[in-house]
Scaffold this active site. Structure first.
Site, mmCIF file in Angstrom:
data_model
loop_
_atom_site.group_PDB
_atom_site.id
_atom_site.type_symbol
_atom_site.label_atom_id
_atom_site.label_comp_id
_atom_site.label_asym_id
_atom_site.label_seq_id
_atom_site.Cartn_x
_atom_site.Cartn_y
_atom_site.Cartn_z
ATOM 1 N N GLN A 125 53.174 35.552 42.941
ATOM 2 C CA GLN A 125 51.845 35.089 42.521
ATOM 3 C C GLN A 125 51.704 35.133 41.011
ATOM 4 O O GLN A 125 51.849 36.189 40.398
ATOM 5 C CB GLN A 125 50.785 35.989 43.173
ATOM 6 C CG GLN A 125 49.354 35.704 42.737
ATOM 7 C CD GLN A 125 48.357 36.543 43.508
ATOM 8 O OE1 GLN A 125 48.019 36.244 44.648
ATOM 9 N NE2 GLN A 125 47.887 37.622 42.898
ATOM 10 N N GLY A 126 51.422 33.986 40.387
ATOM 11 C CA GLY A 126 51.247 33.901 38.943
ATOM 12 C C GLY A 126 49.776 33.814 38.567
ATOM 13 O O GLY A 126 49.286 32.726 38.231
ATOM 14 N N TYR A 127 49.082 34.941 38.639
ATOM 15 C CA TYR A 127 47.663 34.985 38.288
ATOM 16 C C TYR A 127 47.443 35.751 36.978
ATOM 17 O O TYR A 127 47.064 35.187 35.965
ATOM 18 C CB TYR A 127 46.862 35.661 39.404
ATOM 19 C CG TYR A 127 46.437 34.774 40.545
ATOM 20 C CD1 TYR A 127 47.004 33.515 40.761
ATOM 21 C CD2 TYR A 127 45.459 35.187 41.446
ATOM 22 C CE1 TYR A 127 46.616 32.715 41.811
ATOM 23 C CE2 TYR A 127 45.058 34.393 42.507
ATOM 24 C CZ TYR A 127 45.633 33.164 42.689
ATOM 25 O OH TYR A 127 45.234 32.373 43.736
ATOM 26 N N SER A 128 47.681 37.056 36.992
ATOM 27 C CA SER A 128 47.350 37.909 35.845
ATOM 28 C C SER A 128 48.143 37.531 34.600
ATOM 29 O O SER A 128 49.298 37.112 34.677
ATOM 30 C CB SER A 128 47.610 39.370 36.189
ATOM 31 O OG SER A 128 46.751 39.813 37.216
ATOM 32 N N SER A 134 54.497 40.628 41.124
ATOM 33 C CA SER A 134 55.267 41.367 42.128
ATOM 34 C C SER A 134 56.397 40.516 42.683
ATOM 35 O O SER A 134 56.185 39.386 43.122
ATOM 36 C CB SER A 134 54.352 41.805 43.272
ATOM 37 O OG SER A 134 53.307 42.627 42.806
ATOM 38 N N GLU A 185 43.881 37.376 51.154
ATOM 39 C CA GLU A 185 44.614 38.587 50.805
ATOM 40 C C GLU A 185 44.068 39.802 51.544
ATOM 41 O O GLU A 185 44.804 40.723 51.858
ATOM 42 C CB GLU A 185 44.526 38.823 49.294
ATOM 43 C CG GLU A 185 45.321 40.020 48.818
ATOM 44 C CD GLU A 185 45.319 40.165 47.307
ATOM 45 O OE1 GLU A 185 46.240 40.787 46.767
ATOM 46 O OE2 GLU A 185 44.383 39.637 46.661
ATOM 47 N N SER A 214 40.412 45.501 39.641
ATOM 48 C CA SER A 214 40.134 46.897 39.280
ATOM 49 C C SER A 214 38.793 47.351 39.845
ATOM 50 O O SER A 214 37.936 46.535 40.221
ATOM 51 C CB SER A 214 40.120 47.046 37.759
ATOM 52 O OG SER A 214 38.998 46.373 37.213
ATOM 53 N N GLU A 249 36.341 48.548 38.255
ATOM 54 C CA GLU A 249 35.253 48.062 37.409
ATOM 55 C C GLU A 249 34.857 46.639 37.788
ATOM 56 O O GLU A 249 33.661 46.291 37.842
ATOM 57 C CB GLU A 249 35.667 48.118 35.933
ATOM 58 C CG GLU A 249 35.821 49.521 35.372
ATOM 59 C CD GLU A 249 37.123 50.194 35.781
ATOM 60 O OE1 GLU A 249 37.275 51.390 35.492
ATOM 61 O OE2 GLU A 249 37.992 49.537 36.382
#
Length: 392
Positions: free
Chosen positions: A134-137, A169, A252, A371, A373
């Site tokens: 997965q290419g998100y962050s 990951s 997810e 997160s 937050e």
């Protein structure tokens, strides 16, 4: 049984026995050596052997259980999918290697993909012949996914991609990556994003490992420098990437979370057994902490059922907050139950045991997947209607 699953029938009980029997008959011989392998912080152990086990599951129809039959799945009910994950976890079967493809991308393609995309990718996901990451962050866009800056420009019949993803990951084991990229120049936040399917085996992609405190490196940085993918490998319409990406994140937190809960329960029970055997249970403070952890687990698993069976706004976010904090505290408690021995490794090498791995890896539970937050902001702003947090 984990909580109270919806609509459990005699047929569901028969299905449970089918799953239990199959696992008992097949987790033997060489496969028995994989029991419990790939748990928290131990994802690199016997990776190829676990992939072979996943292929065996696929051959016997135990992958993609909720997918429609027309796409190679079994179209099982929510209850039966949950039963499978429960029994799989209770059998201590090895951690899978195909979660991102089977549980996330597959359902997303079924919902948003073209017929050609479904025909190309769904079969190889189901058979575990192609693995996905997965290419998100990004370095400047972790939990704030709308701030992604990776760019893709259409050049004839191909997208050309430049940018960087991080905390990816299993990129080092994957064949493909689904990438959220900005495809409309001048756009910002949720606008102008597209969801692209990109092959990793090409000159324009560089995968670099991030070594973790556990010693492993299932996380990676992925650099795109003129990387290319076909123009028709955009899922949904160009510019609709945010909608597709959010739908994928909804998948997810599906039924596999119930298997996760059973795994947590096994960790908790094993820790209580350890405390009983090494005398830590005689310490009134540790005993109270173990009792509190047990009581909180019962609340957590009931909430897991609620998040799957009730259309409660924010239920997924609450579930993430609860299990992440609970699991991180379990790691801390494990170190205290172990006592002084928790501070040393098994040998001169960096040879961590199960509880040390749990403690170190679970420090990230409250960060990855959104997160704490961010989860609290979502609940405050979107569910409770509180004023939005000021942005710079």
């Amino acid at each position: 049984m984990l909580g109270r699953l919806p609509h459990v029938s005699a047929a569901d009980d028969t299905f449970r026995e089918e799953v239990r029997t199959w696992l008992a008959e097949h987790l033997v011989g060489e496969w028995a050596e994989l029991r419990g392998v790939g748990s928290t912080g131990d994802g690199e152990t016997a990776y190829e052997e676990r992939r072979a086990w996943n292929k065996l599951l696929a051959e016997h129809g135990w992958t993609c259980l909720g997918w429609p039959e027309e796409h190679g799945g079994r179209n099982l009910s929510l209850a039966q999918q949950a039963i499978f994950h429960e029994e799989y976890a209770r059998a201590d079967a090895p951690e899978g290697v195909n979660h991102l493809g089977e549980q996330l991308l597959g359902p997303t393609l079924i919902a948003f993909g073209t017929d050609e995309q479904k025909a190309r990718f769904l079969p190889t996901i189901r058979t575990v012949d192609e693995l996905w990451c997965q290419g998100y962050s990004e370095p400047g866009a972790g939990s704030d996914l709308a701030a992604v800056s990776t760019k893709a420009v259409l050049d004839g019949d191909e997208w050309v991609i430049d940018g960087q993803k991080v905390w990816t990951s299993w990129a080092q084991k994957s064949d493909w990556i689904f990438v959220l990229a900005r495809t409309e120049p001048g756009s910002s936040r949720h606008q102008g994003l597209s969801f692209l399917l990109v092959p990793l085996d090409q000159e324009g992609v560089d995968v670099r490992p991030i070594k973790q405190i556990t010693g492993g490196h299932e996380f990676n940085e992925v650099f795109f420098t003129g990387a290319r993918t076909a123009a028709d490998l955009v899922v949904g319409e160009p510019g609709d990437g945010w909608k597709v990406a959010m739908a994928l994140l909804g998948f997810e937190r599906g039924v596999s979370v119930l298997g996760q809960q059973v795994g947590f329960e096994r960790e908790l029970n094993d820790l209580i057994d350890l405390a009983r055997s090494n005398g830590a249970l005689g310490d009134p403070v540790l005993r109270d902490r173990l009792a509190a952890q047990s009581a909180e687990f019962e609340v957590m698993r009931v909430n897991a059922i609620r998040s799957l069976t009730a259309a409660t706004p924010g239920a997924d976010n609450v579930a993430k907050l609860v299990w992440a904090t609970w699991h991180r505290r379990l790691g801390e408690l494990a170190m205290d139950v172990r006592g002084k021995s928790s501070l040393t490794t098994q040998s001169a090498e960096y040879d961590l045991d199960r509880w040390q791995n749990l403690y170190l890896f679970s420090r990230a539970d409250t960060i990855y997947g959104g997160s704490d937050e961010v989860q609290k902001n979502i609940l405050a702003e979107r569910v409770l209607g509180l004023p939005k947090e000021p942005r710079p």
